[in-house]
Motif scaffolding. Structure first.
Motif, PDB file in Angstrom:
ATOM      1  N   TRP A 155      68.614  50.698  25.233  1.00  0.00           N
ATOM      2  CA  TRP A 155      69.361  51.676  24.443  1.00  0.00           C
ATOM      3  C   TRP A 155      70.866  51.517  24.664  1.00  0.00           C
ATOM      4  CZ3 TRP A 155      68.602  54.570  20.391  1.00  0.00           C
ATOM      5  CH2 TRP A 155      69.482  55.624  20.107  1.00  0.00           C
ATOM      6  N   LEU A 190      63.242  57.891  20.358  1.00  0.00           N
ATOM      7  CA  LEU A 190      64.680  57.614  20.457  1.00  0.00           C
ATOM      8  C   LEU A 190      65.041  56.395  19.622  1.00  0.00           C
ATOM      9  CD1 LEU A 190      67.380  58.354  21.845  1.00  0.00           C
ATOM     10  CD2 LEU A 190      66.703  56.848  23.723  1.00  0.00           C
ATOM     11  N   SER A 193      65.238  56.990  15.943  1.00  0.00           N
ATOM     12  CA  SER A 193      66.393  57.753  15.462  1.00  0.00           C
ATOM     13  C   SER A 193      67.371  56.862  14.702  1.00  0.00           C
ATOM     14  CB  SER A 193      67.115  58.430  16.638  1.00  0.00           C
ATOM     15  OG  SER A 193      67.779  57.465  17.448  1.00  0.00           O
ATOM     16  N   ARG A 194      67.278  55.549  14.895  1.00  0.00           N
ATOM     17  CA  ARG A 194      68.138  54.608  14.175  1.00  0.00           C
ATOM     18  C   ARG A 194      67.475  54.092  12.900  1.00  0.00           C
ATOM     19  NH1 ARG A 194      72.027  52.614  17.856  1.00  0.00           N
ATOM     20  NH2 ARG A 194      72.642  54.425  19.096  1.00  0.00           N
ATOM     21  N   SER A 226      66.732  63.931  23.978  1.00  0.00           N
ATOM     22  CA  SER A 226      67.792  63.012  23.554  1.00  0.00           C
ATOM     23  C   SER A 226      67.459  62.390  22.208  1.00  0.00           C
ATOM     24  CB  SER A 226      67.991  61.910  24.597  1.00  0.00           C
ATOM     25  OG  SER A 226      68.420  62.455  25.827  1.00  0.00           O
ATOM     26  N   GLU A 230      69.538  62.780  18.754  1.00  0.00           N
ATOM     27  CA  GLU A 230      70.033  61.652  17.955  1.00  0.00           C
ATOM     28  C   GLU A 230      69.550  61.746  16.511  1.00  0.00           C
ATOM     29  OE1 GLU A 230      71.884  58.878  18.532  1.00  0.00           O
ATOM     30  OE2 GLU A 230      72.442  59.452  20.568  1.00  0.00           O
ATOM     31  N   GLN A 233      71.485  64.462  14.713  1.00  0.00           N
ATOM     32  CA  GLN A 233      72.859  64.030  14.442  1.00  0.00           C
ATOM     33  C   GLN A 233      72.900  63.045  13.270  1.00  0.00           C
ATOM     34  OE1 GLN A 233      74.822  62.304  17.812  1.00  0.00           O
ATOM     35  NE2 GLN A 233      76.841  62.387  16.857  1.00  0.00           N
ATOM     36  N   ASN A 234      71.943  62.105  13.248  1.00  0.00           N
ATOM     37  CA  ASN A 234      71.909  61.122  12.163  1.00  0.00           C
ATOM     38  C   ASN A 234      71.518  61.754  10.826  1.00  0.00           C
ATOM     39  OD1 ASN A 234      72.631  59.137  13.955  1.00  0.00           O
ATOM     40  ND2 ASN A 234      70.544  58.461  14.340  1.00  0.00           N
ATOM     41  N   ALA A 241      71.802  69.078  16.792  1.00  0.00           N
ATOM     42  CA  ALA A 241      72.023  67.995  17.750  1.00  0.00           C
ATOM     43  C   ALA A 241      72.702  68.516  18.999  1.00  0.00           C
ATOM     44  CB  ALA A 241      72.870  66.895  17.108  1.00  0.00           C
ATOM     45  N   ASP A 245      71.233  68.547  22.818  1.00  0.00           N
ATOM     46  CA  ASP A 245      71.977  67.977  23.934  1.00  0.00           C
ATOM     47  C   ASP A 245      72.106  68.983  25.063  1.00  0.00           C
ATOM     48  OD1 ASP A 245      72.255  65.590  22.650  1.00  0.00           O
ATOM     49  OD2 ASP A 245      74.281  65.978  21.904  1.00  0.00           O
TER      50      ASP A 245
END
Length: 251
Positions: A155, A190, A193-194, A226, A230, A233-234, A241, A245
């Motif tokens: 990551w 996680l 999330s991308r 986490s 993410e 947020q994305n 988000a 956190d």
């Protein structure tokens, strides 16, 4: 003492000058020198000193396969990890070097070495060490532990696709302890999330969070939060988000 080499300070003997100590030291056969260093390390720990105090002797006297030295290096690394993670990583790397490839202990020590290197910001070293260990054909449980340990380094290196692939492979293999399975699920979320499908990513994150809560594993819980942070947020959900956190920090 009559020759002027040593002084008696009342509590202990000491060389009158460091050059004299070095001269005597280099005159000792290497094998005997190593044995004396091992004795010194054992004596220091037995006398109540911290393992970190014995490290100079361990590094000079440890033999390949010396499990006592490995255990002392691990304890010393634990003691300094929060203050000097770089030193902890060096100690764990040395401990790993002492464990023969055939011993199952190598994977346990390797897992801790990966985590220490990642904590020190040495992500490429962590990934390299992990891949060398994985090449040794560990058991399914050890394989899962190593892949979970590598999650942080992957990551940090912005290798979300590789993180996803490894997490999916480890989860599909099975054999992981419940807490490791929960960590892998959280790492998978996680990595997602991308991805473009944030709905599927959120579902994976919520599932990972439930699994982390069920097994009571703090690391898995933090990773799941986490991932959800993410994902939020994305998706442009900045308030969510930030809340995720905050939850992660509170954990």
């Amino acid at each position: 003492m009559r020759a002027g080499l040593l002084d008696d300070g009342g509590d202990h003997l000491a060389f009158r000058h460091d050059l004299l100590r070095q001269a005597v030291y280099v005159d000792i056969p290497p094998s005997a020198r190593k044995a004396l260093h091992r004795e010194a390390a054992h004596h220091l720990v037995s006398a109540g000193h911290q393992p970190i105090d014995a490290v100079p002797h361990i590094l000079r006297g440890a033999l390949h396969g010396d499990e006592e030295a490995v255990a002392l290096l691990e304890r010393a690394a634990d003691d300094v990890l929060s203050v000097t993670p770089g030193l902890a990583a060096d100690l764990m790397t040395r401990a790993l070097d002492l464990v023969p490839p055939a011993l199952p202990l190598r994977f346990t020590v390797g897992e801790r070495t990966i985590l220490s290197l990642t904590r020190a910001g040495r992500n490429r070293e962590a990934l390299s060490a992990g891949d060398r260990l994985l090449a040794g054909r560990p058991s399914p449980e050890a394989f899962s532990r190593l892949q979970a340990a590598l999650g942080g380094a992957l990551w940090n290196m912005d290798l979300a696709g590789e993180l996803r692939r490894r997490a999916e492979t480890a989860l599909a293999m099975g054999g992981a302890a419940p807490e490791i399975g929960a960590r892998l699920a959280a790492l998978h979320a996680l990595a997602l999330s991308r991805d473009h499908d944030l709905v599927a990513a959120r579902e994976a994150g919520e599932t990972a969070l439930r699994a982390a809560t069920a097994v009571g594993d703090r690391e898995a819980h933090i990773l799941a939060l986490s991932g959800l942070g993410e994902i939020a947020q994305n998706a442009g959900e900045n308030a969510v988000a930030q809340w995720r956190d905050t939850q992660g920090l509170a954990s």
